[in-house]
Design an enzyme around this catalytic site. Structure first.
Site: not given
Ligand SMILES: Cc1ncc(COP(=O)(O)O)c(C=O)c1O
Ligand SMILES: N[C@@H](CCOP(=O)(O)O)C(=O)O
Length: 461
Positions: A112
């Site tokens: 993120k």
């Molecule tokens: C460590 C981790 N892996 C995978 C994901 C999944 O990613 P996305 O929500 O973009 O599919 C998340 C949450 O977003 C996450 O925090």
């Molecule tokens: N896995 C995510 C969920 C939110 O996803 P986002 O990409 O829409 O912000 C988290 O860790 O919060």
């Protein structure tokens, strides 16, 4: 470049407007009106460029007039200056033709940070120009929240409220959100799941009186700028393995579908991605959808990869929009059905989706076994989300190099790591005292009116 809503009934916006708006006023998500392939010779020139230079090349056409070339370059440079690895997103080899893309060298140890550090800078530049202040509300299953807090903590013109599901994030994730001392940061533990938190967030955007009064802004992947920033590492990883002259495949641990949607955009821009594999944990709605053609919600079951404990994957709407030939009314109909429990995807649309994505899932036992076997065979300690990806990727290995996204640092999930392979996963020095810092959190009900009242009361006028 203009941005259009996936539900086809909201004003078209510039990059900056779409970024500050968040959810479109028809409830849809903003996407570029066109994603044109880049020139092959430009893609061939990427190896050897720094991460920041590739980021500029990817983002510039999407940003349009919103930021000057100099401003954008400076913003990108500031965004990644705090990363702990010179490559920003290094690749390590896991086995024959299988690589891990380490996306956890940013300040909060998850992928993120790539987008959040950037949009923190973009928001600050845009708000300073406009002389405006905003209220950010974010929903998180663990990682978005801490990354958002890190990017916006202490800013005078931004209040940040983060909703996380009470008792359903790891202790490190929770402490990352509850220990910052800045008065503009508010951690809210909602009585519900991540899906509840995200649904209340979208309800707030759809309550125009509240939205306009508090100047609501979103930093979830609702925000197109988040997705855009995540496109970059697909290019840096693939080009370091010989793309575009040879194809690569990616497996992406998936929950809200933002990260894999970024890969889909990279492919539209001309990156030769052979397979784009969705990897889910036991909350496998996306895998089931590809198999059956029906998107049917069921109960979220807590797992050892809690950030992927999601049933309503927000960004799936963006790919559906393309699958339905960019027919916003068709998408709006399907989203209405989703609110009632689910929908069946038309034959043409499911063929489109199956043509673009493969999928697989990992049970809890398979996730633990994968952490253990990777540790025993390579010495690498991986987080449970990454392990879900590695397990699913192993079912899709072939002659083409496979890159699995390592989405978080194992230190965020020490209990699962210890259970799997018996080793400790220590926090890096900048977080070493995390467990000694006092926590500050408010428990909140899963209730729109109560949440709006609390935000109205706490935000600075
Ligand atoms: C460590 C981790 N892996 C995978 C994901 C999944 O990613 P996305 O929500 O973009 O599919 C998340 C949450 O977003 C996450 O925090
Ligand atoms: N896995 C995510 C969920 C939110 O996803 P986002 O990409 O829409 O912000 C988290 O860790 O919060």
């Amino acid at each position: 470049m203009r941005y259009v809503s996936t539900r086809g009934n909201a004003p078209k916006l510039s990059f900056e407007e779409a970024m500050l708006t968040g959810l479109a006023r028809d409830g849809g998500l903003y996407v570029p009106n066109v994603v044109a392939p880049r020139r092959q010779d430009e893609i061939e020139a990427l190896p050897g460029m720094s991460y920041e230079e590739v980021a500029y090349w990817v983002m510039r056409p999407f940003v349009g007039e919103s930021f000057s070339p100099e401003e954008l370059r400076a913003i990108i440079n500031r965004a990644y200056a705090g990363f702990a690895h010179a490559a920003r997103a290094p690749l390590v080899q896991l086995g024959p033709n299988h690589f891990l893309l380490e996306l956890f060298h940013g300040p909060t140890l998850a992928f993120k940070d790539f987008a959040m550090q950037l949009i923190g800078q973009l928001f600050q530049a845009a708000l300073a120009k406009r002389g405006e202040r905003i209220t950010i509300v974010g929903a998180t299953s663990g990682d978005t929240g801490s990354a958002a807090i890190e990017a916006f903590r202490g800013l005078d013109n931004v209040d940040v409220f983060i909703l996380y599901p009470h008792g359903r994030v790891s202790e490190v994730q929770r402490r990352q959100m509850t220990t910052p001392t800045e008065s503009n940061v508010h951690a809210l533990a909602i009585d519900g799941t991540f899906d509840d938190a995200q649904a209340r967030l979208k309800d707030m955007f759809n309550d125009f009186t509240f939205r306009d009064e508090v100047k609501l802004a979103g930093v979830n992947s609702i925000n197109w700028a988040r997705v855009l920033a995540q496109v970059v590492y697909y290019f840096t990883a693939a080009s370091s393995l010989g793309a575009p002259l040879r194809p690569v495949s990616f497996t992406v641990p998936t929950g809200n579908f933002g990260d894999i949607f970024a890969g889909y955009i990279a492919r539209q821009l001309g990156l030769p991605i052979e397979k784009l594999v969705i990897a889910t944990n036991q909350n496998d709605i996306l895998h089931r959808t590809l198999q059956t053609g029906a998107y049917t919600k069921s109960e979220v079951v807590p797992s050892i990869s809690p950030s992927m404990d999601i049933q309503v994957s927000s960004n799936f709407e963006r790919v559906l929009f393309d699958a339905y030939g960019r027919d916003g009314a068709a998408v709006a109909d399907q989203m209405d059905d989703l609110a009632r429990g689910g929908f069946t995807i038309s034959q043409g649309a499911i063929d489109y989706l199956r043509g673009h994505f493969a999928s697989g899932s990992a049970s809890e036992a398979e996730t633990l076994a994968t952490i253990r076997s990777i540790f025993e065979t390579t010495g690498e300690v991986i987080c449970p989300h990454t392990a879900v990806g590695v397990k699913v990727a192993s079912e899709h290995l072939g002659a083409t190099p496979m890159i699995t996204l390592a989405t978080a640092h194992p230190a965020k999930f020490p209990a699962a790591v210890k259970q799997a392979c018996g080793v400790d996963a220590p926090l890096p020095p900048h977080m070493a005292d995390l467990f000694d810092r006092p926590e500050r959190v408010t428990q909140v009900p899963n209730d729109l009116a109560a949440l709006e009242a609390l935000i109205r009361e706490r935000r600075r006028p």
